[in-house]
Design an enzyme around this catalytic site. Structure first.
Site, PDB file in Angstrom:
ATOM      1  CB  CYS A 225      -0.969  -0.039   1.174  1.00 29.10           C
ATOM      2  SG  CYS A 225      -2.331   1.133   1.025  1.00 29.10           S
TER       3      CYS A 225
ATOM      4  CG  HIS B 255      -3.642  -3.768   2.881  1.00 30.13           C
ATOM      5  ND1 HIS B 255      -2.738  -3.340   3.829  1.00 30.13           N
ATOM      6  CD2 HIS B 255      -4.165  -2.645   2.325  1.00 30.13           C
ATOM      7  CE1 HIS B 255      -2.721  -2.013   3.859  1.00 30.13           C
ATOM      8  NE2 HIS B 255      -3.579  -1.568   2.957  1.00 30.13           N
TER       9      HIS B 255
ATOM     10  CD  GLU C  19      -1.311  -6.683   4.915  1.00 27.95           C
ATOM     11  OE1 GLU C  19      -1.568  -5.505   5.258  1.00 27.95           O
ATOM     12  OE2 GLU C  19      -0.727  -6.981   3.864  1.00 27.95           O
TER      13      GLU C  19
END
Length: 571
Positions: free
Chosen positions: A407, A534, A536
């Site tokens: 990001c 993102h 994750e």
């Protein structure tokens, strides 16, 4: 539908989220379909406008919901996809009731906390519990509800947050509406062990349970958290004074990894208890899924090789601020049989101003960065610390250290490249310098500069790969496109792409329209990758996120061998 309510006592941060997730994992291993709901009594509509230092990271769901980080635990443990309505807040409930009142749904009645607010909570739970969260799109059979009402059950039974009282009353009523065979209450408490005496104390748990009972909820299971394994005499004492059978007292001491928690619960007969208490059609023996968790926990504890990653961010004082990033790195490290050594570096400490003000801190930060096997710059907002992040990115690029930017990390990688490779010395993001002559990162056209909550580009979006010759595409299994979760207000300026690509910074992924840049890769570098999304948030213990896995593989010098094997891990 069976409902399992998990409450907490004595202190916050006791591990309710992990306990709730572990219980869900055990029940899923028994072949049941499980969903989860988190209740937070704050008046905010959602977690989107919180500082990470308030409640930790903001977790983003597929539908764009900005929610409490515990929903990330549920998704990772249960391998499900939740929705924004799985996170209930006081703000959401009151907004819902007020909107109904304005619409005339209450037919002129006086709208009150009881019954209107409490009924709204119960209806919300029952409706959301039916929403499918697995890939098979079937209705769940079990709903685990974590109620963050910790302030109500403080040591000594002191009543704290009045904002949580409607939820307590709602579930006091709900236990009778759902019927006994369909409702189970689990209370998570602390058994402290003062260093002065070394004795494990049960009084905080006794007081916590007494306060809970005084509010109309009686625990069916008491899960006692402690630093060390609890003695049998302590278990018997808690059983006696809390009016439960000894087998209804479960002990969870501090363990080397959270992967061990479901195993500890199963070893203490929790499957047998749920089968009898909730009349569940399940076997007493754990399934293959739980055995996989046991093998994973065992493997985690036997790891000998270490891989060090430097996380350069601005919220490094609290690890929960980057909870999903840490988990994604841990999943990837475990997949390649390495122990993760994550070094948090405050990006301000890398800046020249720190060298003048505190040279010791400056050199310590740079020492950490230099000895790391890989560098990660995660997402974030605001100008503070950005120059330090740019310094770390420049180091990774020039010294050929494996690098992943997420990001804001990707956006700053573009800024750094513009300044040092394109010689655009004033290149910047309009977030930090609205008047820059070289705006390489700009506001998105749909960005609303007024309202802050829920106005970003949020949720799962598709990213299309532009080229076959992409490291990240290979890591994703040579898919034509991927779908990952986003949370940002700014984007790389699409009008300047050609200038970057001529110098070797390739934009290998974009959105479906081809206007929004999603993935960057640097030529002639072991691993220099940036992603606007993102990844994750989608990482799972047994399915690590490809960008993070690539970083760990590159940091351990095994990326090329992995790609040559067709993206298969060595045994």
């Amino acid at each position: 539908m069976k409902y399992i309510l998990v409450t907490g006592g004595v202190i916050s941060g006791i591990g309710k989220g992990i306990i709730a997730s572990s219980i869900g994992t055990i029940l899923k291993s028994c072949g049941l379909r499980v969903t989860a709901i988190k209740i937070d009594p704050y008046i905010n509509i959602d977690a989107g406008t919180f500082s990470p230092y308030e409640h930790g990271e903001v977790f983003v769901l597929n539908d764009g919901g900005e929610v409490d980080l515990d929903l990330g635990n549920y998704e990772r443990f249960l391998d499900i996809s939740l929705y924004k309505d799985n996170n209930i807040t006081t703000g959401k409930i009151y907004q819902h009731v007020i909107n109904k009142e304005r619409h005339g749904d209450y037919l002129g009645k006086t709208v009150q906390v009881v019954p209107h607010i409490t009924d709204a909570v119960q209806e919300w739970v029952m409706d959301q519990a039916k929403v499918p969260v697995d890939d098979d799109r079937k209705e769940p059979q079990i709903c685990v509800i974590e109620a963050n009402l910790i302030s109500l059950f403080q040591l000594g039974g002191t009543i704290g947050d009045i904002e949580g009282m409607p939820f307590v009353e709602a579930f006091r009523q709900f236990q009778f509406k759902a019927k006994r065979d369909n409702f189970c209450n689990i209370h998570v408490s602390l058994v402290p062990q003062p260093n002065a005496t070394g004795e494990q104390k049960t009084k905080p748990t006794q007081n916590s349970v007494r306060a809970l009972r005084g509010l109309g909820l009686s625990p069916d299971l008491i899960v006692c958290r402690s630093a060390k394994p609890i003695e049998m005499a302590v278990k018997e004492k808690i059983s006696m004074f809390c009016h439960v059978e000894p087998e209804q007292v479960i002990f969870i001491h501090d363990v080397s990894s959270t992967y061990r928690v479901p195993i500890l619960l199963e070893e203490q007969g929790i499957i047998k208890y749920f089968k009898q208490r909730l009349n569940l059609p399940i076997d007493d023996q754990p399934s293959d899924l739980l055995m996989k968790w046991k093998k994973m926990a065992d493997r985690y504890e036997r790891l000998l090789k270490v891989c060090s990653i430097a996380l350069v961010g601005k919220y490094t004082k609290l690890s929960d601020c980057y909870a999903s990033v840490f988990k994604a790195l841990e999943h990837s490290a475990l997949a390649i049989n390495h122990k993760l050594d994550l070094m948090y570096i405050d990006s301000i400490d890398l800046e020249r101003s720190t060298e003048v003000e505190n040279p010791v801190k400056y050199h310590q930060a740079w020492q950490k960065l230099c000895k790391a096997d890989g560098i990660l710059v995660p997402g974030g907002f605001g100008i503070r610390g950005t120059e330090g992040k740019l310094q770390a990115i420049s180091w990774a690029r020039t010294k050929k250290k494996p690098f992943l930017g997420v990001c804001l990390g990707m956006q700053l990688a573009v800024v750094e490249f513009a300044r040092n490779c394109l010689n655009w010395k004033d290149a910047n993001s309009t977030e930090f310098d609205p008047d820059t002559k070289n705006p390489v990162v700009i506001d998105m056209p749909e960005h609303n500069p007024g309202d802050m909550g829920g106005t970003m580009r949020l949720g799962k979006r598709r990213t299309v790969f532009k080229t076959q010759n992409s490291v990240l595409r290979k890591l994703y299994g040579n898919e034509m496109f991927v779908e990952e979760r986003h949370r940002h207000r700014y984007e790389v300026n699409p009008e300047l792409i050609c200038s970057f690509e001529e110098k070797g910074l390739k934009f290998v992924g974009h959105d479906t329209e081809g206007n929004r840049m999603e993935i960057i890769e640097l030529e002639n570098h072991p691993y220099f990758v940036g992603v606007q999304f993102h990844p994750e948030f989608s990482s799972r213990p047994m399915k690590p996120s490809p960008p993070y896995l690539g970083l760990l593989l590159a940091a351990t010098g095994t990326l090329n061998a992995y790609l040559q094997r067709g993206c298969k891990l060595s045994p």
